[in-house]
Design a protein around this motif. Structure first.
Motif, PDB file in Angstrom:
ATOM      1  N   LEU A   7       0.824  -1.207   0.000  1.00 19.58           N
ATOM      2  CA  LEU A   7       0.000   0.000   0.000  1.00 19.58           C
ATOM      3  C   LEU A   7       0.859   1.259   0.000  1.00 19.58           C
ATOM      4  N   THR A   8       0.555   2.159  -0.904  1.00 19.83           N
ATOM      5  CA  THR A   8       1.059   3.529  -0.883  1.00 19.83           C
ATOM      6  C   THR A   8      -0.140   4.429  -1.110  1.00 19.83           C
ATOM      7  N   LYS A   9       0.003   5.691  -0.829  1.00 19.09           N
ATOM      8  CA  LYS A   9      -1.157   6.571  -0.937  1.00 19.09           C
ATOM      9  C   LYS A   9      -1.734   6.524  -2.344  1.00 19.09           C
ATOM     10  N   MET A  10      -3.049   6.604  -2.426  1.00 18.13           N
ATOM     11  CA  MET A  10      -3.708   6.506  -3.718  1.00 18.13           C
ATOM     12  C   MET A  10      -3.300   7.666  -4.622  1.00 18.13           C
ATOM     13  N   GLN A  11      -3.035   7.354  -5.883  1.00 17.79           N
ATOM     14  CA  GLN A  11      -2.786   8.392  -6.873  1.00 17.79           C
ATOM     15  C   GLN A  11      -4.142   8.945  -7.327  1.00 17.79           C
ATOM     16  N   GLU A  47       6.295  -4.106   4.303  1.00 17.68           N
ATOM     17  CA  GLU A  47       7.488  -3.826   3.504  1.00 17.68           C
ATOM     18  C   GLU A  47       7.806  -2.345   3.597  1.00 17.68           C
ATOM     19  N   CYS A  48       8.955  -2.025   4.145  1.00 21.73           N
ATOM     20  CA  CYS A  48       9.375  -0.629   4.290  1.00 21.73           C
ATOM     21  C   CYS A  48       9.468   0.033   2.915  1.00 21.73           C
ATOM     22  N   LEU A  49       8.925   1.241   2.807  1.00 23.44           N
ATOM     23  CA  LEU A  49       8.931   1.949   1.532  1.00 23.44           C
ATOM     24  C   LEU A  49      10.310   2.472   1.156  1.00 23.44           C
ATOM     25  N   ASN A  50      11.245   2.440   2.095  1.00 24.12           N
ATOM     26  CA  ASN A  50      12.596   2.930   1.797  1.00 24.12           C
ATOM     27  C   ASN A  50      13.571   1.792   1.500  1.00 24.12           C
ATOM     28  N   CYS A  51      13.734   0.868   2.448  1.00 24.85           N
ATOM     29  CA  CYS A  51      14.693  -0.231   2.257  1.00 24.85           C
ATOM     30  C   CYS A  51      14.061  -1.443   1.585  1.00 24.85           C
ATOM     31  N   HIS A  52      12.717  -1.473   1.523  1.00 28.41           N
ATOM     32  CA  HIS A  52      11.945  -2.542   0.873  1.00 28.41           C
ATOM     33  C   HIS A  52      12.157  -3.909   1.524  1.00 28.41           C
ATOM     34  N   LEU A  53      12.576  -3.898   2.785  1.00 21.56           N
ATOM     35  CA  LEU A  53      12.730  -5.149   3.522  1.00 21.56           C
ATOM     36  C   LEU A  53      11.434  -5.486   4.250  1.00 21.56           C
ATOM     37  N   ASN A  54      11.282  -6.756   4.555  1.00 23.55           N
ATOM     38  CA  ASN A  54      10.118  -7.222   5.303  1.00 23.55           C
ATOM     39  C   ASN A  54      10.337  -6.905   6.778  1.00 23.55           C
ATOM     40  N   LYS A  55      10.090  -5.641   7.115  1.00 23.48           N
ATOM     41  CA  LYS A  55      10.306  -5.173   8.488  1.00 23.48           C
ATOM     42  C   LYS A  55       9.060  -4.453   8.971  1.00 23.48           C
ATOM     43  N   GLU A  56       8.834  -4.464  10.270  1.00 25.59           N
ATOM     44  CA  GLU A  56       7.660  -3.819  10.841  1.00 25.59           C
ATOM     45  C   GLU A  56       7.654  -2.328  10.519  1.00 25.59           C
ATOM     46  N   TYR A  58       7.079   1.413  11.165  1.00 29.63           N
ATOM     47  CA  TYR A  58       7.120   2.252  12.366  1.00 29.63           C
ATOM     48  C   TYR A  58       6.230   3.480  12.196  1.00 29.63           C
ATOM     49  N   ARG A  59       6.517   4.292  11.182  1.00 33.75           N
ATOM     50  CA  ARG A  59       5.708   5.467  10.875  1.00 33.75           C
ATOM     51  C   ARG A  59       5.872   5.820   9.398  1.00 33.75           C
ATOM     52  N   GLN A  60       4.813   6.384   8.831  1.00 34.96           N
ATOM     53  CA  GLN A  60       4.834   6.936   7.472  1.00 34.96           C
ATOM     54  C   GLN A  60       5.300   5.936   6.409  1.00 34.96           C
ATOM     55  N   GLY A  61       5.066   4.659   6.658  1.00 33.75           N
ATOM     56  CA  GLY A  61       5.451   3.637   5.700  1.00 33.75           C
ATOM     57  C   GLY A  61       6.886   3.169   5.816  1.00 33.75           C
ATOM     58  N   PHE A  62       7.625   3.655   6.818  1.00 39.90           N
ATOM     59  CA  PHE A  62       9.037   3.305   6.988  1.00 39.90           C
ATOM     60  C   PHE A  62       9.238   2.417   8.215  1.00 39.90           C
ATOM     61  N   CYS A  63      10.235   1.528   8.139  1.00 37.55           N
ATOM     62  CA  CYS A  63      10.647   0.794   9.331  1.00 37.55           C
ATOM     63  C   CYS A  63      11.328   1.783  10.276  1.00 37.55           C
ATOM     64  N   LYS A  64      11.596   1.367  11.498  1.00 45.13           N
ATOM     65  CA  LYS A  64      12.102   2.295  12.506  1.00 45.13           C
ATOM     66  C   LYS A  64      13.460   2.875  12.119  1.00 45.13           C
ATOM     67  N   SER A  65      14.363   2.043  11.625  1.00 43.22           N
ATOM     68  CA  SER A  65      15.702   2.538  11.292  1.00 43.22           C
ATOM     69  C   SER A  65      15.641   3.528  10.130  1.00 43.22           C
ATOM     70  N   CYS A  66      14.824   3.233   9.123  1.00 41.46           N
ATOM     71  CA  CYS A  66      14.710   4.148   7.979  1.00 41.46           C
ATOM     72  C   CYS A  66      14.011   5.442   8.371  1.00 41.46           C
ATOM     73  N   PHE A  67      13.036   5.352   9.275  1.00 38.13           N
ATOM     74  CA  PHE A  67      12.324   6.562   9.688  1.00 38.13           C
ATOM     75  C   PHE A  67      13.276   7.590  10.282  1.00 38.13           C
ATOM     76  N   PHE A  68      14.288   7.118  11.008  1.00 40.08           N
ATOM     77  CA  PHE A  68      15.224   8.042  11.634  1.00 40.08           C
ATOM     78  C   PHE A  68      16.458   8.312  10.774  1.00 40.08           C
ATOM     79  N   GLY A 256       2.916   0.793   3.442  1.00 41.11           N
ATOM     80  CA  GLY A 256       3.905  -0.205   3.833  1.00 41.11           C
ATOM     81  C   GLY A 256       3.301  -1.562   4.153  1.00 41.11           C
ATOM     82  N   LEU A 257       1.983  -1.624   4.315  1.00 43.23           N
ATOM     83  CA  LEU A 257       1.343  -2.926   4.514  1.00 43.23           C
ATOM     84  C   LEU A 257       1.251  -3.653   3.187  1.00 43.23           C
ATOM     85  N   VAL A 258       1.566  -4.939   3.180  1.00 44.21           N
ATOM     86  CA  VAL A 258       1.373  -5.782   2.012  1.00 44.21           C
ATOM     87  C   VAL A 258      -0.014  -6.412   2.145  1.00 44.21           C
TER      88      VAL A 258
END
Length: 263
Positions: A7-11, A47-56, A58-68, A256-258
């Motif tokens: 899922l990403t925001k609807m176009q 799936e994190c929208l930044n690293c594209h890994l199967n990670k939880e 955290y916020r705004q579609g990013f995993c915790k490490s990518c968010f920061f 970020g949800l599949v």
């Protein structure tokens, strides 16, 4: 037919009514065509929208490490007044920050649940208003960078709201406002640095959403917690899917949800 994707925001397309699309890696869904049809949604993973890994997420579609870490989630995204690229100061990635911050930005008034002030890049007009579920909006200031837009928004927040009541917006419990009159009332409170960028002569933009039935008591779907959901789609407004049983699903909040979507 089953569609699977992240899922990403609807176009969107600015038409009458607004046209919505769910875009996946190898396919897309024209959401307007699903109105009055039963659809099924199933949570598959994340799936994190930044690293594209199967990670939880955290916020705004990013995993915790990518968010920061990613510049796409810097504090200046949500708080434009913290932008520093115009000073040549890096937050996380100066090249990226210059690209985004040093371009024309709009300070606007939008009426979704109430009149609110907001900031967006000029290229995001009217997309930003669509995403907020605003049925009318108007530009009030156009400045050359994000910082000036941010300090203008902060100054005006003392006199007009800066948040949308999502329940009121979805219930369509709104009244038309004369945004040109609001613009004139707020003109006096624009910071001196931005006064020369005031837009004196323009008209409201009106937006119509594809909604056949508004929810009386919207209840938000937590797809990750529930696992699956099935219902009749009766509307789309902002970034929300609206179902016949008053269930609403915020696509933007679930980036970020599949998911599997069955039609």
């Amino acid at each position: 037919m089953i569609y699977t994707g992240v899922l990403t925001k609807m176009q969107t397309e600015f038409k009458d009514p607004i046209q919505y699309y769910l875009v996946f890696k190898n396919d897309f869904i024209h959401v307007n065509q699903l109105l009055d049809k039963n659809i099924q949604m199933k949570f598959v993973g994340e799936e994190c929208l930044n690293c594209h890994l199967n990670k939880e997420i955290y916020r705004q579609g990013f995993c915790k490490s990518c968010f920061f870490d990613t510049p796409n989630a810097g504090d200046w995204i949500m708080r434009p007044e913290l932008s520093t690229a115009h000073l040549g100061k890096e937050d996380r990635d100066l090249k990226y920050e210059k690209k985004v911050q040093l371009q024309p930005h709009i300070v606007y008034l939008a009426n979704s649940s109430n009149v609110k002030v907001g900031v967006t890049r000029k290229v995001q007009v009217p997309t930003r208003w669509i995403d907020q579920g605003a049925h009318e909006a108007i530009e009030i200031v156009e400045v050359p960078n994000r910082y000036l837009a941010g300090i203008t928004e902060v100054a005006l927040k003392d006199y007009v709201a800066d948040k949308t009541n999502w329940r009121k917006m979805l219930k369509n419990d709104v009244e038309d406002e004369n945004l040109k009159e609001w613009r004139e009332r707020l003109k006096a409170y624009i910071p001196s640095e931005a006064k020369d960028y005031f837009i004196a002569h323009n008209e409201e933009t009106h937006l119509k959403f594809p909604v056949h039935q508004y929810p009386e008591k919207p209840k938000s779907l937590n797809l990750k917690k529930e696992g699956s959901y099935s219902g009749k789609l009766v509307g789309v407004k902002g970034q929300y899917l609206i179902f016949e049983d008053n269930t609403v699903f915020n696509i933007r909040a679930n980036e970020g949800l599949v998911v599997e979507i069955g039609i």
